[in-house]
Every structure is written in C-alpha cells, then in structure tokens.
Design an enzyme around this catalytic site. Sequence first.
Site, short mmCIF file in Angstrom:
data_model
loop_
_atom_site.label_atom_id
_atom_site.label_comp_id
_atom_site.label_asym_id
_atom_site.label_seq_id
_atom_site.Cartn_x
_atom_site.Cartn_y
_atom_site.Cartn_z
N SER A 170 0.93 -1.33 0.10
CA SER A 170 0.14 -0.26 0.10
C SER A 170 1.17 1.04 0.16
CB SER A 170 -0.83 0.14 0.91
OG SER A 170 -1.88 1.64 1.86
N TYR B 298 -1.98 -0.62 11.16
CA TYR B 298 -2.33 -2.08 9.54
C TYR B 298 -1.49 -0.70 8.79
CZ TYR B 298 -4.08 -1.37 5.05
OH TYR B 298 -4.27 -1.62 3.34
N LYS C 125 2.05 -3.71 7.35
CA LYS C 125 2.36 -3.42 5.70
C LYS C 125 3.72 -2.77 4.75
CE LYS C 125 -1.70 -4.08 3.18
NZ LYS C 125 -1.87 -5.08 2.48
#
Length: 338
Positions: free
Chosen positions: A124, A149, A153
């Site tokens: 991302s 989150y 990543k």
Amino acid sequence: MAILVTGGAGFIGSHTVVELLNAGHEVVVLDNLCNSNPKSLERVKEITGKEVKFYEGDILDRDILQKIFRENDIESTIHFAGLKAVGESVHKPIEYYENNIAGTVTLVDEMRKAGIKNIIFSSSATVYGDPAEIPITENCPKGVCTNPYGWTKWMIEQILTDLQKADPEWNVVLLRYFNPIGAHPTGKMGENPNGIPNNLMPYITQVAIGKLEKLSIFGNDYDTPDGTCVRDYIHVMDLASGHVAALKKLAPGSGLSIYNLGTGIGYSVLDIVHNFEKANDMKLNYVMAPRRAGDVPQCYSDASKAERELGWKAKYGIFEMCRDSWNWQKSNPNGYED
C-alpha cells in the site's frame, strides 16, 4: 501450474482472479471469509466460465497451507490476505500484527518448505507515510505510518526484502496500491464491506442508495485546490491487471521489485463526489466535518516505472470508476447477500 491467491474472495482478490483466469492461469484461492463472501467466487465463474479451486482457511494455519501445496502444483503466490480497516487497527493492534505479520511469516515459511519462492505482495501507498515528494516514486523513502494497519504493510515489505536478500532464489514483487475503487463492468462484482464502510467510495454508494443518510467529508481546510484531501484513485480492474503483468516479472533471478500501482492523477474528495454525481446523474447528501487524525493532505503516484518495466498503465478514468461503483451497488443493494 497454478497461482495461489490468498484473500482471493475479497474485493481486489476476486477481481484479480477474474483477470488471471482470463489470461489463462489456473487459480487456487485461500480465504478465511472474515471480510469477504464466497459468492464472489460464484460470480467469478459466471463472468469467466471457469472454475476456481477454493480452500476456506487461514494463512496462520500451517495444516491447510501444507494441504494446498501438497494437492496443487503451485508456481507463485499472490498475497492479499490480511485485515485492512485503518480505524479498527488502532483499537485492535495485536490482532492486526498477528494476522497480517505472523500470517505472512507462516505463509512464506510453508512456501519455502514446499520449494515455492515466487510471491507478489499486496502492499500500500500507506508505507510512504506523509510522503517526502509528490508525485510519489518508488524511490521515495518509506515514512512513518500513522496506524497499525500501515505498519503491518511496512513491516511485511521489510520481511520479504530481508528474505530475498538472504536467499536470492526468492523472486519478490511489492505492489504499492493507491486507492482502489470501481467494480467489474458487468455489475456482478464489487466492494462488499461488512457493516459501515471504512472507505470513501462504498460510503458514497451506500448514501446514494439510501442505506446511509449522508457522507461526512473530513476537513476542507487542507492546502489543496478545494481544501479536501487529494488521493490517487485507481479502478480495481486496472489494479487486477497490474497483478497479471507483475507475474511476468517473477522470472528466475528477478530478485526484488517494487512498483506503484496508481493513475498518477490526484483527485480530491470533492472531485470524487462531483464526478460521481455527474456520472450517475444524481445529487449526494454530504456535509463538511472536522479533520480526521492521520490523514495526509496529498498522496498520488508516479506510476511510470510499472509502465516502463511491466508494460502496465491504468486505462480507466474517474468517470468509469464512479459509473462502475454505482452500477455494482444499484444492481446489488445488499452486496452479495441479494
């Protein structure tokens, strides 16, 4: 030989499965269905006319991973599986670190044992944090993430980078997505969030269909043309085709590759609202709200590296993104539960 798609029943995963099948690949899907619906794979069959071998299970489950690798001739893995709600990750960091990071470590460990050393990771643009440059190239340093989150990543990218450096037989592609929206042009597949959507477009479509009362736009005083946050929105079908293109990069000796997948165009929140209204001939009920913690003013890509090296370029514009998102929602008011 087959491609294992973890999280293949989810929004991006299911659209990628369609493109893989249309490109002639055999596909095996692993998904625990915690944030997806198996009916998406039925729609895949409707669209492509092809079967998908499906295993319901978790990437933390070594037994099911071993079963998949034993029963199928897997060549490469496209790894989507992971928890993905930014807000939820702030309240449930342990769950996010366990599922996303420990799950990935378990997956690549079992791949290694099975002699499979090709992986494409669904990363991302969040790894750039508040980006040091706009537009963002792959040379832009990874930044400070604003939520667990994002850190998952960030860390998974590091784990796969370290793995490839330690064992050059691994071929790793990190795909840094910007903001996927849209749906399959047939209206048979689209984003199907559980509960109240966390992302802009499904929230807009649920306001449009009357399931939600109004859209709150968080902040209109940013240093952007209209004061609202600017993002790089990409049609999910373009994103899906990017994975098919990236598979060609997984040749022996290709090592580690990193690509932005975006359009290179920044659209503000109000741009999306007004384009949605125009594309679908309607008015949306929206209000301005205070800024939301963790939002950066601008984030859009330079995706020219993917065009140069993969021959991939986004072909859908904002009109198609808005049109296809609404076509999915109005054709499936309750998502896959209709």
